[in-house]
Design a protein around this motif. Sequence first.
Motif, PDB file in Angstrom:
ATOM      1  N   LYS A   1       0.906  -1.240   0.084  1.00 36.95           N
ATOM      2  CA  LYS A   1       0.150  -0.179   0.048  1.00 36.95           C
ATOM      3  C   LYS A   1       0.988   1.261   0.117  1.00 36.95           C
ATOM      4  O   LYS A   1       1.521   1.708   1.088  1.00 36.95           O
ATOM      5  N   LEU A   2       0.902   1.990  -0.935  1.00 34.72           N
ATOM      6  CA  LEU A   2       1.850   3.161  -1.291  1.00 34.72           C
ATOM      7  C   LEU A   2       1.038   4.304  -0.631  1.00 34.72           C
ATOM      8  O   LEU A   2       1.994   5.333  -0.020  1.00 34.72           O
ATOM      9  N   SER A   3      -0.101   4.519  -0.924  1.00 30.92           N
ATOM     10  CA  SER A   3      -0.907   5.479  -0.298  1.00 30.92           C
ATOM     11  C   SER A   3      -2.307   4.941  -0.478  1.00 30.92           C
ATOM     12  O   SER A   3      -2.669   3.888  -0.836  1.00 30.92           O
ATOM     13  N   ALA A   4      -3.291   5.984   0.178  1.00 27.22           N
ATOM     14  CA  ALA A   4      -4.763   5.456   0.072  1.00 27.22           C
ATOM     15  C   ALA A   4      -5.308   5.186  -1.237  1.00 27.22           C
ATOM     16  O   ALA A   4      -6.056   4.038  -1.176  1.00 27.22           O
ATOM     17  N   ASP A   5      -4.611   5.338  -2.235  1.00 27.14           N
ATOM     18  CA  ASP A   5      -5.395   5.185  -3.462  1.00 27.14           C
ATOM     19  C   ASP A   5      -4.347   4.818  -4.527  1.00 27.14           C
ATOM     20  O   ASP A   5      -4.374   4.931  -5.759  1.00 27.14           O
ATOM     21  N   ARG A   6      -3.407   4.120  -4.150  1.00 33.73           N
ATOM     22  CA  ARG A   6      -2.154   3.652  -4.747  1.00 33.73           C
ATOM     23  C   ARG A   6      -1.722   2.318  -4.338  1.00 33.73           C
ATOM     24  O   ARG A   6      -1.117   2.283  -3.212  1.00 33.73           O
ATOM     25  N   TRP A   7      -1.695   1.226  -5.177  1.00 33.61           N
ATOM     26  CA  TRP A   7      -1.145  -0.017  -4.701  1.00 33.61           C
ATOM     27  C   TRP A   7      -0.318  -0.813  -5.550  1.00 33.61           C
ATOM     28  O   TRP A   7      -0.468  -0.416  -6.710  1.00 33.61           O
TER      29      TRP A   7
END
Length: 368
Positions: A111-117
Amino acid sequence: MPHLTPSRRLRRTPYSEKVEAAGVRAYTVYNHMLLPTVFRDLEEDYHHLKESVQIWDVSVQRQVELRGPDAQRLLQMLTPRDLQGMLPGRCAYVPIVDETGGMLNDPVALKLSADRWWISLADSDLLYWVKGIAYGYRLEVLIDEPPVYPLAVQGPRAEDLLARVFGEEVRRVRFFRFGWFDFRGRDLLVARSGYSKQGGFEIYPEGWELGRPLWEALEAAGTDLGVRAGCPNGIERVESGLLSYGNDMTDDNTPHECGLGRFCDTQRAAGCIGRDALLRVEKDGPVQQVRPVAIGGDPVPPCDRFWTVRGARGEPVGRIGSAAWSPDFRTNVAIGMIRLTHWDPGTRLEVETPDGPRPAEVQDRFWY
Ligand code: THG
């Protein structure tokens, strides 16, 4: 063996020249790329991995990137593992299942950020399944396979080596977490993870340019540590019970059969495709499951097909998907899919190897 013809379809990596210069002796094909399997020989590589530190070109661990407001919703449709509450900077081993609960892949999700995986794939063409689901459900998410070329640094001296290249801070990265570390003015994702039980890290450079300098920096910094080029080791990973998609499991197997039940929260995994099928199998439990199996006798030949496993009366009770001679444990170590009637530790079995039948025994744990 005849040679493999190089071509554009067998994609090269930023490290290919380094791997070749290091004297790679054998490859396998994985996600349409070459994955080194042997440098000196399997046993020498094995001992070195357990004593020192190795740099692995694991670019074959392709990333499927999910980006957009529906990224997490999409990943939760793909896996029975509950992603609610997973924080950025975390990795998770996530079984991916189809509508029947069959395993499609067993990647590590980052999980790189809330909206990026990133979904760090094992050997199956998952991209098309992911794109199909997103398109079919009209999800607001971009899906692609970015030019990320993971490099693993594995072995007991991996942390010392990384501290020299990225600074002491890297020691604070905990298992299955990652941080961002400066290398030549660029931020690199560095996770404590990897396909061995010897400890280590995985670095995920984005783009081709940093690959070679990164390899060279690790090599130069680790000379006195004994650093060498290496690769996932077929002996060590069986001892460690690390599963190999396509060998130890296929889309015929549920995560529970694979012993991955601890990574499933099916009840809570809202919207997971295959959820009903998994809830059904969870009610009764699997009737076959992955087990460590010790196979007696001389070193077994390479396991390049299922070897039938038989019970006391010669009846088939399972199959072996991976096996190797273990120099440290002085036995053949293997990963089997064994029926419930025969999966208890201590159960005596017979394995049909290409060299003839061998006595075998179910173990109570893997060998690490
Ligand atoms: N690292 C990354 N991507 C990968 C792999 C990897 N993709 C392909 C392949 N390996 C996927 N399969 C696995 C299998 C096991 C593990 C990771 C990926 C693994 N398992 C640990 C174990 O079983 O002990 C820990 C799992 C956990 O506790 O969450 O590491 O190696 N990037």
